[in-house]
Design a protein around this motif. Structure first.
Motif, PDB file in Angstrom:
ATOM      1  N   LEU A  46       7.879 -10.956  -1.405  1.00 28.47           N
ATOM      2  CA  LEU A  46       7.371 -10.063   0.030  1.00 28.47           C
ATOM      3  C   LEU A  46       6.053 -10.895   0.353  1.00 28.47           C
ATOM      4  CD1 LEU A  46       7.902  -6.627  -1.514  1.00 28.47           C
ATOM      5  CD2 LEU A  46       9.219  -7.952   0.182  1.00 28.47           C
ATOM      6  N   ALA A  47       6.128 -11.589   1.449  1.00 34.12           N
ATOM      7  CA  ALA A  47       4.954 -12.262   2.015  1.00 34.12           C
ATOM      8  C   ALA A  47       3.938 -11.636   2.532  1.00 34.12           C
ATOM      9  CB  ALA A  47       5.471 -13.615   2.632  1.00 34.12           C
ATOM     10  N   GLY A  48       4.275 -10.236   3.108  1.00 29.68           N
ATOM     11  CA  GLY A  48       3.168  -9.559   3.937  1.00 29.68           C
ATOM     12  C   GLY A  48       2.395  -8.723   3.150  1.00 29.68           C
ATOM     13  N   LEU A  49       2.357  -8.561   1.610  1.00 26.14           N
ATOM     14  CA  LEU A  49       1.568  -7.583   0.757  1.00 26.14           C
ATOM     15  C   LEU A  49       0.294  -8.144   0.798  1.00 26.14           C
ATOM     16  CD1 LEU A  49       4.150  -6.813  -2.016  1.00 26.14           C
ATOM     17  CD2 LEU A  49       3.522  -5.718   0.147  1.00 26.14           C
ATOM     18  N   THR A  50      -0.869  -7.220   0.401  1.00 27.96           N
ATOM     19  CA  THR A  50      -1.955  -7.638   0.484  1.00 27.96           C
ATOM     20  C   THR A  50      -2.083  -8.277  -1.075  1.00 27.96           C
ATOM     21  OG1 THR A  50      -2.738  -5.492  -0.517  1.00 27.96           O
ATOM     22  CG2 THR A  50      -2.923  -5.830   1.553  1.00 27.96           C
ATOM     23  N   PRO A  51      -3.410  -9.078  -1.502  1.00 27.47           N
ATOM     24  CA  PRO A  51      -3.439  -9.593  -2.901  1.00 27.47           C
ATOM     25  C   PRO A  51      -3.210  -8.426  -3.943  1.00 27.47           C
ATOM     26  CG  PRO A  51      -4.836 -10.477  -1.563  1.00 27.47           C
ATOM     27  CD  PRO A  51      -4.457  -9.350  -0.801  1.00 27.47           C
ATOM     28  N   ASP A  52      -3.965  -7.218  -3.555  1.00 30.32           N
ATOM     29  CA  ASP A  52      -3.798  -6.189  -4.565  1.00 30.32           C
ATOM     30  C   ASP A  52      -2.373  -5.766  -4.819  1.00 30.32           C
ATOM     31  OD1 ASP A  52      -6.278  -6.281  -5.534  1.00 30.32           O
ATOM     32  OD2 ASP A  52      -7.096  -4.712  -4.094  1.00 30.32           O
ATOM     33  N   GLU A  53      -1.718  -5.584  -3.641  1.00 27.22           N
ATOM     34  CA  GLU A  53       0.012  -5.076  -3.516  1.00 27.22           C
ATOM     35  C   GLU A  53       0.657  -6.063  -4.304  1.00 27.22           C
ATOM     36  OE1 GLU A  53      -0.592  -2.582   0.610  1.00 27.22           O
ATOM     37  OE2 GLU A  53       0.128  -4.580   0.652  1.00 27.22           O
ATOM     38  N   SER A  54       0.373  -7.369  -4.009  1.00 27.66           N
ATOM     39  CA  SER A  54       1.316  -8.374  -4.453  1.00 27.66           C
ATOM     40  C   SER A  54       1.008  -8.651  -6.130  1.00 27.66           C
ATOM     41  CB  SER A  54       0.993 -10.017  -3.991  1.00 27.66           C
ATOM     42  OG  SER A  54       0.970 -10.108  -2.770  1.00 27.66           O
ATOM     43  N   SER A  55      -0.119  -8.305  -6.744  1.00 33.36           N
ATOM     44  CA  SER A  55      -0.071  -8.248  -8.124  1.00 33.36           C
ATOM     45  C   SER A  55       0.558  -7.329  -8.622  1.00 33.36           C
ATOM     46  CB  SER A  55      -1.861  -8.228  -8.399  1.00 33.36           C
ATOM     47  OG  SER A  55      -2.078  -7.986  -9.638  1.00 33.36           O
ATOM     48  N   VAL A  56       0.544  -5.982  -7.993  1.00 34.64           N
ATOM     49  CA  VAL A  56       1.000  -4.858  -8.801  1.00 34.64           C
ATOM     50  C   VAL A  56       2.680  -5.218  -8.733  1.00 34.64           C
ATOM     51  CG1 VAL A  56       1.693  -2.318  -8.634  1.00 34.64           C
ATOM     52  CG2 VAL A  56      -0.717  -3.321  -8.449  1.00 34.64           C
ATOM     53  N   PHE A  57       3.105  -5.466  -7.549  1.00 32.19           N
ATOM     54  CA  PHE A  57       4.519  -5.888  -7.290  1.00 32.19           C
ATOM     55  C   PHE A  57       5.023  -6.946  -8.419  1.00 32.19           C
ATOM     56  CE2 PHE A  57       7.839  -8.217  -4.934  1.00 32.19           C
ATOM     57  CZ  PHE A  57       8.949  -7.222  -4.875  1.00 32.19           C
ATOM     58  N   ALA A  58       4.295  -8.029  -8.544  1.00 31.68           N
ATOM     59  CA  ALA A  58       4.706  -8.929  -9.422  1.00 31.68           C
ATOM     60  C   ALA A  58       4.650  -8.421 -10.855  1.00 31.68           C
ATOM     61  CB  ALA A  58       3.562 -10.221  -9.296  1.00 31.68           C
ATOM     62  N   ALA A  59       3.878  -7.598 -11.362  1.00 28.09           N
ATOM     63  CA  ALA A  59       3.778  -6.889 -12.601  1.00 28.09           C
ATOM     64  C   ALA A  59       5.030  -6.131 -12.821  1.00 28.09           C
ATOM     65  CB  ALA A  59       2.277  -6.091 -12.754  1.00 28.09           C
ATOM     66  N   LEU A  60       5.292  -5.282 -11.919  1.00 27.19           N
ATOM     67  CA  LEU A  60       6.475  -4.657 -11.788  1.00 27.19           C
ATOM     68  C   LEU A  60       7.532  -5.279 -11.890  1.00 27.19           C
ATOM     69  CD1 LEU A  60       5.555  -1.592  -9.341  1.00 27.19           C
ATOM     70  CD2 LEU A  60       5.955  -1.532 -11.589  1.00 27.19           C
ATOM     71  N   LYS A  61       7.853  -6.574 -11.308  1.00 22.17           N
ATOM     72  CA  LYS A  61       8.961  -7.435 -11.201  1.00 22.17           C
ATOM     73  C   LYS A  61       9.158  -8.003 -12.812  1.00 22.17           C
ATOM     74  CE  LYS A  61       8.663 -10.228  -8.048  1.00 22.17           C
ATOM     75  NZ  LYS A  61       9.047 -11.432  -7.063  1.00 22.17           N
ATOM     76  N   ASP A  62       7.950  -8.147 -13.137  1.00 27.23           N
ATOM     77  CA  ASP A  62       7.954  -8.874 -14.461  1.00 27.23           C
ATOM     78  C   ASP A  62       8.119  -7.993 -15.674  1.00 27.23           C
ATOM     79  OD1 ASP A  62       7.923 -11.322 -13.226  1.00 27.23           O
ATOM     80  OD2 ASP A  62       5.706 -11.367 -13.406  1.00 27.23           O
ATOM     81  N   LYS A  63       8.188  -6.566 -15.456  1.00 31.19           N
ATOM     82  CA  LYS A  63       7.943  -5.423 -16.563  1.00 31.19           C
ATOM     83  C   LYS A  63       7.065  -5.475 -17.202  1.00 31.19           C
ATOM     84  CE  LYS A  63      13.138  -5.065 -16.158  1.00 31.19           C
ATOM     85  NZ  LYS A  63      14.534  -5.249 -17.121  1.00 31.19           N
ATOM     86  N   THR A  64       5.788  -5.994 -16.920  1.00 31.63           N
ATOM     87  CA  THR A  64       4.364  -6.188 -17.367  1.00 31.63           C
ATOM     88  C   THR A  64       4.042  -4.658 -18.012  1.00 31.63           C
ATOM     89  OG1 THR A  64       3.840  -7.667 -15.914  1.00 31.63           O
ATOM     90  CG2 THR A  64       1.866  -6.548 -17.026  1.00 31.63           C
ATOM     91  N   PHE A  65       4.393  -3.466 -17.297  1.00 30.48           N
ATOM     92  CA  PHE A  65       4.043  -2.401 -17.922  1.00 30.48           C
ATOM     93  C   PHE A  65       5.131  -1.782 -18.805  1.00 30.48           C
ATOM     94  CE2 PHE A  65       2.039  -2.916 -13.759  1.00 30.48           C
ATOM     95  CZ  PHE A  65       0.837  -3.003 -14.190  1.00 30.48           C
ATOM     96  N   GLY A  66       6.111  -2.486 -19.107  1.00 29.40           N
ATOM     97  CA  GLY A  66       7.289  -1.778 -19.776  1.00 29.40           C
ATOM     98  C   GLY A  66       8.443  -1.960 -19.009  1.00 29.40           C
ATOM     99  N   LYS A  67       9.255  -1.007 -19.109  1.00 24.85           N
ATOM    100  CA  LYS A  67      10.709  -1.008 -18.502  1.00 24.85           C
ATOM    101  C   LYS A  67      10.529  -1.226 -16.984  1.00 24.85           C
ATOM    102  CE  LYS A  67      12.186   2.005 -22.229  1.00 24.85           C
ATOM    103  NZ  LYS A  67      12.986   3.270 -22.608  1.00 24.85           N
ATOM    104  N   SER A  68      11.560  -0.930 -16.498  1.00 23.77           N
ATOM    105  CA  SER A  68      11.691  -1.142 -14.841  1.00 23.77           C
ATOM    106  C   SER A  68      10.970   0.350 -14.229  1.00 23.77           C
ATOM    107  CB  SER A  68      13.138  -1.379 -14.427  1.00 23.77           C
ATOM    108  OG  SER A  68      13.704  -2.328 -14.948  1.00 23.77           O
ATOM    109  N   LEU A  69       9.756   0.068 -14.068  1.00 24.64           N
ATOM    110  CA  LEU A  69       8.995   1.287 -13.782  1.00 24.64           C
ATOM    111  C   LEU A  69       9.180   1.600 -12.327  1.00 24.64           C
ATOM    112  CD1 LEU A  69       5.855   1.253 -15.660  1.00 24.64           C
ATOM    113  CD2 LEU A  69       8.012   2.427 -16.442  1.00 24.64           C
ATOM    114  N   ARG A  70       9.231   3.168 -11.920  1.00 24.76           N
ATOM    115  CA  ARG A  70       8.967   3.442 -10.361  1.00 24.76           C
ATOM    116  C   ARG A  70       8.216   4.492 -10.461  1.00 24.76           C
ATOM    117  NH1 ARG A  70      12.982   3.276  -6.092  1.00 24.76           N
ATOM    118  NH2 ARG A  70      12.598   5.075  -4.827  1.00 24.76           N
ATOM    119  N   LEU A  71       7.416   4.580  -9.554  1.00 30.40           N
ATOM    120  CA  LEU A  71       6.152   5.720  -9.381  1.00 30.40           C
ATOM    121  C   LEU A  71       6.348   6.278  -8.036  1.00 30.40           C
ATOM    122  CD1 LEU A  71       4.113   7.452 -10.338  1.00 30.40           C
ATOM    123  CD2 LEU A  71       2.399   5.697  -9.689  1.00 30.40           C
TER     124      LEU A  71
END
Length: 79
Positions: A46-71
């Motif tokens: 997703l190229a249109g995200l802000t740096p903060d959004e991109s960081s969280v998106f990447a962490a969610l994709k990589d399961k950094t916070f655990g399982k496949s989280l959805r908030l």
């Protein structure tokens, strides 16, 4: 992660800004997260995200916070 996809889509409108799509919000509301089925996960780029959004998106994709989280934002209380 569909919300990130929506944000990416509307990012070409300069008046659009995201709310509650940062790591601090996610961390503060981890108990409200559910697990997203792998078949529903978007793991593309997703190229249109802000740096903060991109960081969280990447962490969610990589399961950094655990399982496949959805908030879901409607689960977050507003004061």
């Amino acid at each position: 992660m569909n919300t990130f996809k929506i944000q990416d889509t509307v990012s070409y409108f300069p008046q659009v800004c995201s709310l509650l799509m940062d790591e601090a919000t996610l961390q503060a509301h981890l108990p409200l997260c559910t697990e997203e089925m792998d078949s529903n996960r978007f793991t593309g780029e997703l190229a249109g995200l802000t740096p903060d959004e991109s960081s969280v998106f990447a962490a969610l994709k990589d399961k950094t916070f655990g399982k496949s989280l959805r908030l879901k934002q409607e689960r977050i209380g507003y004061a």
